[in-house]
Design an enzyme around this catalytic site. Structure first.
Site, PDB file in Angstrom:
ATOM      1  N   ASP A 187      19.257  36.386 -25.551  1.00 16.97           N
ATOM      2  CA  ASP A 187      18.078  35.530 -25.357  1.00 16.97           C
ATOM      3  C   ASP A 187      17.313  35.989 -24.111  1.00 16.97           C
ATOM      4  O   ASP A 187      17.918  36.346 -23.104  1.00 16.97           O
ATOM      5  CB  ASP A 187      18.506  34.061 -25.210  1.00 16.97           C
ATOM      6  CG  ASP A 187      19.053  33.506 -26.518  1.00 16.97           C
ATOM      7  OD1 ASP A 187      18.811  34.108 -27.578  1.00 16.97           O
ATOM      8  OD2 ASP A 187      19.731  32.453 -26.469  1.00 16.97           O
ATOM      9  N   HIS A 239      24.553  37.700 -29.418  1.00  9.60           N
ATOM     10  CA  HIS A 239      24.991  36.785 -30.472  1.00  9.60           C
ATOM     11  C   HIS A 239      24.156  37.010 -31.722  1.00  9.60           C
ATOM     12  O   HIS A 239      23.118  37.671 -31.681  1.00  9.60           O
ATOM     13  CB  HIS A 239      24.916  35.322 -29.993  1.00  9.60           C
ATOM     14  CG  HIS A 239      23.590  34.917 -29.428  1.00  9.60           C
ATOM     15  ND1 HIS A 239      23.153  35.293 -28.181  1.00  9.60           N
ATOM     16  CD2 HIS A 239      22.576  34.170 -29.949  1.00  9.60           C
ATOM     17  CE1 HIS A 239      21.953  34.805 -27.962  1.00  9.60           C
ATOM     18  NE2 HIS A 239      21.572  34.117 -29.032  1.00  9.60           N
ATOM     19  N   HIS A 295      21.221  39.737 -30.918  1.00  9.37           N
ATOM     20  CA  HIS A 295      20.230  39.750 -29.835  1.00  9.37           C
ATOM     21  C   HIS A 295      20.795  39.035 -28.621  1.00  9.37           C
ATOM     22  O   HIS A 295      21.790  38.316 -28.713  1.00  9.37           O
ATOM     23  CB  HIS A 295      18.938  39.046 -30.296  1.00  9.37           C
ATOM     24  CG  HIS A 295      19.132  37.584 -30.523  1.00  9.37           C
ATOM     25  ND1 HIS A 295      19.713  37.065 -31.663  1.00  9.37           N
ATOM     26  CD2 HIS A 295      18.856  36.513 -29.734  1.00  9.37           C
ATOM     27  CE1 HIS A 295      19.775  35.758 -31.581  1.00  9.37           C
ATOM     28  NE2 HIS A 295      19.270  35.389 -30.412  1.00  9.37           N
ATOM     29  N   ARG A 311      21.513  25.928 -43.355  1.00 12.02           N
ATOM     30  CA  ARG A 311      21.985  25.650 -41.989  1.00 12.02           C
ATOM     31  C   ARG A 311      20.775  25.404 -41.101  1.00 12.02           C
ATOM     32  O   ARG A 311      19.757  26.092 -41.236  1.00 12.02           O
ATOM     33  CB  ARG A 311      22.773  26.836 -41.447  1.00 12.02           C
ATOM     34  CG  ARG A 311      23.180  26.696 -39.985  1.00 12.02           C
ATOM     35  CD  ARG A 311      23.941  27.915 -39.497  1.00 12.02           C
ATOM     36  NE  ARG A 311      24.462  27.716 -38.168  1.00 12.02           N
ATOM     37  CZ  ARG A 311      23.797  28.052 -37.057  1.00 12.02           C
ATOM     38  NH1 ARG A 311      22.607  28.602 -37.133  1.00 12.02           N
ATOM     39  NH2 ARG A 311      24.335  27.829 -35.861  1.00 12.02           N
TER      40      ARG A 311
HETATM   41  O1  LIG Z   1      20.946  29.173 -34.753  1.00 10.09           O
HETATM   42  C1  LIG Z   1      21.720  29.347 -33.816  1.00 10.09           C
HETATM   43  O2  LIG Z   1      22.838  28.826 -33.756  1.00 10.09           O
HETATM   44  C2  LIG Z   1      21.342  30.257 -32.672  1.00 10.09           C
HETATM   45  C3  LIG Z   1      19.877  30.487 -32.555  1.00 10.09           C
HETATM   46  C4  LIG Z   1      19.558  31.582 -31.591  1.00 10.09           C
HETATM   47  O3  LIG Z   1      20.383  32.360 -31.182  1.00 10.09           O
HETATM   48  C5  LIG Z   1      18.167  31.741 -31.132  1.00 10.09           C
HETATM   49  O4  LIG Z   1      17.280  31.003 -31.614  1.00 10.09           O
HETATM   50  O5  LIG Z   1      17.929  32.611 -30.263  1.00 10.09           O
HETATM   51 FE   LIG Z   2      19.651  33.508 -29.511  1.00 12.22          FE
END
Ligand SMILES: O=C(O)CCC(=O)C(=O)O
Ligand SMILES: [Fe+2]
Length: 139
Positions: free
Chosen positions: A21, A75, A19, A85
């Protein structure tokens, strides 16, 4: 706060699907497990955890405001195999009434409010199962 529990099918599922952001900027504090990847030059690149650094993501609004000079990078997060994690993501966003409009002319995008953008994302998600994103507003 994002929590990615250990997953026995980690090769078949994502922690977080690919996705971009929807924010202006995102600040991410990831732990030491790894799994965050960026799509760059046609391949996925690992974002190596660094306890002394935050990850700053350019979001869709930054892309539109900069007239594509800066791109909101795609990403994803791989599901961890053995250990949980955790990450903290802070999405820096304007108010819903804010008009997103590039000062670089000719603008590639029509003007839109943050509310319009978020509602369009929801409509596209419902209709197609995918986020279409800022390309919806291209002129
Ligand atoms: O968990 C991560 O490292 C990225 C989280 C992410 O991309 C998001 O919450 O939009
Ligand atoms: Fe993200």
């Amino acid at each position: 706060m994002n929590r990615y529990p250990p997953c026995p099918f980690s090769s078949e599922v994502f922690g977080l699907v690919p996705h971009t952001d929807s924010s202006f900027l995102t600040v991410v504090n990831q732990d030491q497990i790894g799994g965050l990847q960026l799509w760059k030059n046609g391949r996925w690149i690992n974002v190596k955890p660094n306890p002394e650094a935050l990850v700053i993501n350019i979001g869709d609004l930054f892309q539109a405001l900069s007239n594509d000079v800066y791109k909101s990078i795609k990403h994803r997060v791989l599901a961890p195999q053995q250990v949980e994690r955790l990450s903290l993501a802070f999405f820096y966003c304007p108010t819903y009434e804010t008009v997103i409009k590039s000062c670089i002319k000719p603008s590639m995008y029509r003007e839109f409010t943050f509310r319009e953008f978020m509602m369009q994302i929801q409509r596209d998600l419902k209709a197609t199962g995918d986020k279409v994103g800022v390309s919806r507003f291209l002129l």
